[in-house]
Design a protein around this motif. Structure first.
Motif, PDB file in Angstrom:
ATOM      1  N   ARG A   1      28.038  36.996  31.405  1.00 12.55           N
ATOM      2  CA  ARG A   1      28.152  36.317  32.747  1.00 12.55           C
ATOM      3  C   ARG A   1      28.539  34.692  32.140  1.00 12.55           C
ATOM      4  NH1 ARG A   1      24.717  32.999  34.518  1.00 12.55           N
ATOM      5  NH2 ARG A   1      22.970  33.764  33.573  1.00 12.55           N
ATOM      6  N   GLU A   2      27.803  34.110  31.279  1.00 12.15           N
ATOM      7  CA  GLU A   2      27.994  32.611  30.729  1.00 12.15           C
ATOM      8  C   GLU A   2      29.445  32.470  30.195  1.00 12.15           C
ATOM      9  OE1 GLU A   2      25.152  30.055  29.157  1.00 12.15           O
ATOM     10  OE2 GLU A   2      23.441  31.733  29.656  1.00 12.15           O
ATOM     11  N   ILE A   3      29.840  33.676  29.641  1.00 19.94           N
ATOM     12  CA  ILE A   3      31.484  33.581  28.949  1.00 19.94           C
ATOM     13  C   ILE A   3      32.328  33.653  30.161  1.00 19.94           C
ATOM     14  CG2 ILE A   3      33.271  34.979  27.805  1.00 19.94           C
ATOM     15  CD1 ILE A   3      30.872  35.828  25.796  1.00 19.94           C
ATOM     16  N   LEU A   4      31.991  34.517  31.077  1.00 22.93           N
ATOM     17  CA  LEU A   4      32.839  34.671  32.139  1.00 22.93           C
ATOM     18  C   LEU A   4      33.000  33.325  33.086  1.00 22.93           C
ATOM     19  CD1 LEU A   4      31.751  38.239  33.558  1.00 22.93           C
ATOM     20  CD2 LEU A   4      34.154  37.539  32.738  1.00 22.93           C
ATOM     21  N   GLU A   5      31.947  32.923  33.180  1.00 19.89           N
ATOM     22  CA  GLU A   5      31.624  31.554  34.005  1.00 19.89           C
ATOM     23  C   GLU A   5      32.257  30.311  33.183  1.00 19.89           C
ATOM     24  OE1 GLU A   5      27.576  30.991  34.214  1.00 19.89           O
ATOM     25  OE2 GLU A   5      27.535  32.210  36.187  1.00 19.89           O
ATOM     26  N   ALA A   6      32.620  30.442  31.862  1.00 15.97           N
ATOM     27  CA  ALA A   6      33.421  29.419  31.191  1.00 15.97           C
ATOM     28  C   ALA A   6      34.893  29.529  30.703  1.00 15.97           C
ATOM     29  CB  ALA A   6      32.474  29.238  29.731  1.00 15.97           C
ATOM     30  N   LEU A   7      35.021  30.648  31.319  1.00 15.74           N
ATOM     31  CA  LEU A   7      36.560  30.989  30.878  1.00 15.74           C
ATOM     32  C   LEU A   7      37.798  30.007  31.477  1.00 15.74           C
ATOM     33  CD1 LEU A   7      36.747  34.937  31.327  1.00 15.74           C
ATOM     34  CD2 LEU A   7      36.970  33.760  29.198  1.00 15.74           C
ATOM     35  N   GLY A   8      37.413  29.559  32.753  1.00 17.75           N
ATOM     36  CA  GLY A   8      38.199  28.444  33.310  1.00 17.75           C
ATOM     37  C   GLY A   8      38.413  27.386  32.642  1.00 17.75           C
ATOM     38  N   ASP A   9      37.497  27.088  31.715  1.00 22.19           N
ATOM     39  CA  ASP A   9      37.433  25.667  31.009  1.00 22.19           C
ATOM     40  C   ASP A   9      38.010  25.975  29.497  1.00 22.19           C
ATOM     41  OD1 ASP A   9      36.693  24.550  32.992  1.00 22.19           O
ATOM     42  OD2 ASP A   9      34.609  24.668  32.862  1.00 22.19           O
TER      43      ASP A   9
ATOM     44  N   PRO B   1      25.514  42.771  39.959  1.00 23.77           N
ATOM     45  CA  PRO B   1      26.358  41.756  40.921  1.00 23.77           C
ATOM     46  C   PRO B   1      26.505  40.393  40.336  1.00 23.77           C
ATOM     47  CG  PRO B   1      24.016  42.563  41.618  1.00 23.77           C
ATOM     48  CD  PRO B   1      24.244  43.212  40.476  1.00 23.77           C
ATOM     49  N   ARG B   2      25.707  39.983  39.117  1.00 22.57           N
ATOM     50  CA  ARG B   2      25.791  38.529  38.615  1.00 22.57           C
ATOM     51  C   ARG B   2      27.237  38.491  37.871  1.00 22.57           C
ATOM     52  NH1 ARG B   2      20.856  38.531  34.987  1.00 22.57           N
ATOM     53  NH2 ARG B   2      21.461  40.444  35.049  1.00 22.57           N
ATOM     54  N   LEU B   3      27.554  39.795  37.281  1.00 26.78           N
ATOM     55  CA  LEU B   3      28.561  39.835  36.671  1.00 26.78           C
ATOM     56  C   LEU B   3      29.802  40.043  37.355  1.00 26.78           C
ATOM     57  CD1 LEU B   3      27.947  42.431  33.589  1.00 26.78           C
ATOM     58  CD2 LEU B   3      28.167  39.821  33.528  1.00 26.78           C
ATOM     59  N   VAL B   4      29.788  40.722  38.371  1.00 29.53           N
ATOM     60  CA  VAL B   4      30.849  40.834  39.350  1.00 29.53           C
ATOM     61  C   VAL B   4      31.122  39.467  39.912  1.00 29.53           C
ATOM     62  CG1 VAL B   4      31.867  41.801  41.612  1.00 29.53           C
ATOM     63  CG2 VAL B   4      30.352  43.181  39.878  1.00 29.53           C
TER      64      VAL B   4
ATOM     65  N   CYS C   1      32.293  42.700  45.991  1.00 33.09           N
ATOM     66  CA  CYS C   1      31.195  41.951  46.494  1.00 33.09           C
ATOM     67  C   CYS C   1      30.497  42.189  47.723  1.00 33.09           C
ATOM     68  CB  CYS C   1      31.841  40.405  46.359  1.00 33.09           C
ATOM     69  SG  CYS C   1      32.176  39.532  44.662  1.00 33.09           S
ATOM     70  N   VAL C   2      31.316  42.380  48.496  1.00 30.56           N
ATOM     71  CA  VAL C   2      30.808  42.994  49.912  1.00 30.56           C
ATOM     72  C   VAL C   2      29.691  44.141  49.721  1.00 30.56           C
ATOM     73  CG1 VAL C   2      31.351  43.667  52.092  1.00 30.56           C
ATOM     74  CG2 VAL C   2      32.819  41.771  51.062  1.00 30.56           C
ATOM     75  N   PHE C   3      30.561  45.131  49.022  1.00 30.59           N
ATOM     76  CA  PHE C   3      29.548  46.400  48.854  1.00 30.59           C
ATOM     77  C   PHE C   3      28.024  46.013  48.142  1.00 30.59           C
ATOM     78  CE2 PHE C   3      33.627  48.542  49.444  1.00 30.59           C
ATOM     79  CZ  PHE C   3      33.153  49.315  50.580  1.00 30.59           C
ATOM     80  N   MET C   4      28.116  44.863  47.368  1.00 32.22           N
ATOM     81  CA  MET C   4      27.115  44.721  46.681  1.00 32.22           C
ATOM     82  C   MET C   4      26.207  43.644  47.169  1.00 32.22           C
ATOM     83  SD  MET C   4      28.804  44.892  42.675  1.00 32.22           S
ATOM     84  CE  MET C   4      27.158  45.145  41.858  1.00 32.22           C
ATOM     85  N   SER C   5      26.663  42.904  48.232  1.00 34.40           N
ATOM     86  CA  SER C   5      25.907  42.010  48.970  1.00 34.40           C
ATOM     87  C   SER C   5      25.805  40.628  48.010  1.00 34.40           C
ATOM     88  CB  SER C   5      24.370  42.414  49.052  1.00 34.40           C
ATOM     89  OG  SER C   5      24.433  43.463  50.028  1.00 34.40           O
ATOM     90  N   VAL C   6      26.932  40.574  47.516  1.00 36.69           N
ATOM     91  CA  VAL C   6      27.460  39.050  46.678  1.00 36.69           C
ATOM     92  C   VAL C   6      27.662  38.357  47.591  1.00 36.69           C
ATOM     93  CG1 VAL C   6      28.549  38.085  45.035  1.00 36.69           C
ATOM     94  CG2 VAL C   6      27.727  40.417  44.358  1.00 36.69           C
TER      95      VAL C   6
END
Length: 168
Positions: free
Chosen positions: A66-74, A94-97, A121-126
């Motif tokens: 999750r933290e890698i995915l969150e950092a990819l944009g930078d 859902p956190r990874l999605v 996301c909608v299906f997973m209530s994200v």
């Protein structure tokens, strides 16, 4: 930045291989944002940063991924990290999605994959508020898909999430 994190960043810049030892313990020892700092150091120092970041992702637990995915944009990796995003979109966490549809995924995913991710996301209530760039990427096809989802929910006597209704 904690002393531990300062030293860890220097260690990764000196020898990118040390990231494999430091990354799993980074949040615990270096605090919030420590993994992102190590990833940035890795990208600066490693001869093949995409390969190194990918290895950390594939070997990581859900929190590390999750933290890698969150950092990819930078990290300035271009479209090369899309396999990581696609993997996360197949997950049942859902956190990874949600992280997959952050700024990096929103920028680099093709329209079809982005739409499918939003529906997941909608299906997973994200909450749709967590999807970066949704208002910019909301097109007629995605609206059609969301309307179809809402119609199915109504037909089944189930509520339609308010964040879906707001976009219809």
């Amino acid at each position: 930045m904690t002393e531990w994190l300062k030293q860890a960043v220097r260690d990764v810049e000196r020898d990118p291989e040390t990231v494999h030892r430091l990354f799993p313990q980074a949040t615990r020892r270096g605090g919030a944002g420590a993994r992102a700092a190590l990833l940035k150091a890795l990208v600066r120092a490693a001869p093949e940063p995409l390969e190194r970041v990918s290895t950390l992702y594939w070997q990581g637990d859900a929190g590390e991924r999750r933290e890698i995915l969150e950092a990819l944009g930078d990290l300035g990796l271009g479209a090369g990290a899309l396999p990581l995003v696609r993997d996360a979109l197949r997950a049942n966490d859902p956190r990874l999605v949600a992280a997959a549809l952050g700024p990096y995924g929103s920028t680099w995913l093709d329209d079809h994959s982005f739409r499918q991710g939003v529906l997941k996301c909608v299906f997973m209530s994200v909450p749709l508020a967590s999807v970066a760039g949704l208002d910019h990427r909301l097109d007629a096809e995605l609206l059609r898909m969301l309307a179809g989802y809402a119609a199915e929910r109504r037909a089944a006597g189930r509520p339609v999430p308010s964040d879906v209704l707001e976009r219809l």
